[in-house]
Scaffold this motif. Structure first.
Motif, short mmCIF file in Angstrom:
data_model
loop_
_atom_site.label_atom_id
_atom_site.label_comp_id
_atom_site.label_asym_id
_atom_site.label_seq_id
_atom_site.Cartn_x
_atom_site.Cartn_y
_atom_site.Cartn_z
N GLY A 55 1.07 -1.51 0.32
CA GLY A 55 0.13 -0.11 -0.28
C GLY A 55 0.91 1.19 0.23
O GLY A 55 -0.05 2.84 -0.94
N ILE A 56 2.03 0.84 0.60
CA ILE A 56 3.55 2.19 0.62
C ILE A 56 2.66 2.45 -1.08
O ILE A 56 3.32 3.39 -1.04
CB ILE A 56 4.38 1.88 1.32
N ALA A 57 4.28 1.74 -1.29
CA ALA A 57 4.34 1.60 -2.80
C ALA A 57 3.26 2.01 -3.96
O ALA A 57 4.14 3.24 -4.70
CB ALA A 57 4.49 0.31 -3.55
N ARG A 58 2.01 1.53 -3.87
CA ARG A 58 1.05 2.21 -4.23
C ARG A 58 0.48 3.64 -4.14
O ARG A 58 -0.43 3.86 -5.07
CB ARG A 58 -0.96 1.00 -4.50
N GLY A 59 0.98 4.14 -2.67
CA GLY A 59 0.93 5.48 -3.18
C GLY A 59 -0.48 6.18 -1.96
O GLY A 59 -1.35 6.42 -1.48
N ILE A 87 10.48 -6.05 14.21
CA ILE A 87 9.04 -5.07 13.02
C ILE A 87 9.56 -4.56 11.70
O ILE A 87 10.32 -3.63 11.77
CB ILE A 87 7.95 -4.47 13.49
N TYR A 88 9.63 -5.33 11.51
CA TYR A 88 10.16 -5.55 9.13
C TYR A 88 9.47 -5.74 8.37
O TYR A 88 8.84 -6.71 8.58
CB TYR A 88 11.11 -7.10 9.26
N TYR A 89 9.59 -4.21 7.31
CA TYR A 89 8.69 -4.21 6.66
C TYR A 89 8.94 -3.71 5.42
O TYR A 89 9.99 -3.68 4.86
CB TYR A 89 7.52 -3.10 6.81
N CYS A 90 8.06 -4.08 3.91
CA CYS A 90 8.69 -4.28 2.56
C CYS A 90 8.16 -3.08 2.60
O CYS A 90 6.62 -3.29 2.00
CB CYS A 90 8.68 -5.90 2.09
N PRO A 91 8.17 -1.47 1.17
CA PRO A 91 7.12 -1.01 1.62
C PRO A 91 7.14 -1.27 0.01
O PRO A 91 6.67 -0.20 -1.51
CB PRO A 91 7.38 0.05 1.81
N GLY A 97 4.25 -0.26 -7.84
CA GLY A 97 4.73 1.05 -6.95
C GLY A 97 5.28 1.98 -7.37
O GLY A 97 5.27 2.31 -9.21
N ILE A 98 5.01 3.12 -7.22
CA ILE A 98 5.17 4.84 -7.88
C ILE A 98 6.39 4.88 -7.18
O ILE A 98 7.29 5.06 -6.01
CB ILE A 98 3.96 5.28 -6.99
N GLY A 99 7.31 5.46 -7.54
CA GLY A 99 8.49 6.31 -8.23
C GLY A 99 9.54 5.32 -6.88
O GLY A 99 9.84 4.21 -7.61
N LYS A 100 10.13 5.72 -5.95
CA LYS A 100 11.03 5.13 -5.17
C LYS A 100 10.73 4.28 -4.69
O LYS A 100 12.12 3.31 -4.69
CB LYS A 100 12.10 6.42 -4.24
N TYR A 101 9.57 3.59 -4.96
CA TYR A 101 8.53 2.40 -4.93
C TYR A 101 8.47 0.58 -5.37
O TYR A 101 8.49 0.11 -4.84
CB TYR A 101 7.68 2.75 -3.59
N LYS A 102 8.90 1.63 -6.79
CA LYS A 102 8.87 0.17 -7.99
C LYS A 102 10.16 -0.46 -8.13
O LYS A 102 11.08 0.21 -8.83
CB LYS A 102 8.11 0.89 -9.47
N VAL A 103 10.32 -0.94 -7.25
CA VAL A 103 11.51 -1.99 -7.42
C VAL A 103 11.71 -3.02 -7.59
O VAL A 103 10.81 -4.15 -6.28
CB VAL A 103 12.01 -1.26 -5.75
N ASP A 104 11.91 -3.86 -7.94
CA ASP A 104 11.86 -5.60 -7.83
C ASP A 104 13.14 -5.92 -6.42
O ASP A 104 14.36 -6.49 -6.99
CB ASP A 104 12.81 -6.17 -8.95
#
Length: 201
Positions: A55-59, A87-91, A97-104
């Protein structure tokens, strides 16, 4: 020897599965999940949450939104005698993903980056650890990390018969698993409380 840990997905395992939960008002603990975490903690395991937050990646919400909710959740648990060790999370998301969050990335489950980060930072022994999730990606994440015991719970997403075959076992919810989980004694050895039934719990 490192600590034994129970790695837990968040949504559908600890809190009620809803699409992209990010506010305190939306967040709802699954019945008995806090008590289950306490049982697991008292049996000697470190508690580590590993969660995809696309949800972070998608904005849909920000990392700050997620961290605010996480802090609130953490304090709710502390008030009930439960301390999360990490607590570990993947954004990220590779396509949506949008912007910097569009990452493989290496941290989005079923990849095992979140678990490997926890192992390094918390001194965890994967050989004595357990993965718990509500989707097959959680199971595959555990396996990719080298965890031998990877369980599904039915308190989140629907589980197919094919998914069941990939798991070590399937439980109704976290409480059912917590009651069945082995104790760890002071020497770090496993003490089986009772034999797990082969059928669903």
């Amino acid at each position: 020897m490192g600590k034994a840990a129970v790695f837990l997905d968040r949504d559908g395992v600890i809190n009620v599965e809803k699409d992209y939960v990010y506010t305190i008002d939306e967040f709802e603990f699954i019945e008995d999940s806090i008590e289950a975490l306490k049982i697991i903690q008292d049996k000697g395991y470190a508690l580590v949450v590993v969660t995809n937050q696309s949800g972070i990646a998608r904005g849909y919400y920000t990392e700050e939104d997620f961290l605010k909710l996480t802090e609130w959740m953490d304090w709710c648990l502390i008030d009930r005698g439960v301390t999360l060790d990490g607590i570990y999370y993947c954004p990220h998301h590779p396509e949506k993903g949008i912007g910097k969050y569009k990452v493989d990335c290496n941290c989005r489950k079923p990849k095992a980056g979140l678990i490997f980060d926890a192992v390094k930072q918390l001194d965890i022994d994967l050989g004595r650890s357990v993965m718990v999730g509500d989707t097959v990606s959680d199971i595959e994440c555990g396996k990719n990390a080298g965890i031998k015991r990877n369980y599904l719970v039915r308190s989140g997403h629907a589980i197919s018969a094919e998914d069941e075959k990939k798991a070590t076992g399937v439980y109704k919810d976290l409480m059912a698993l917590a009651k069945d989980l082995a104790d760890i004694n002071g020497n770090g050895d496993m003490v089986i409380r009772r034999k797990r039934k082969p059928a669903d719990h």
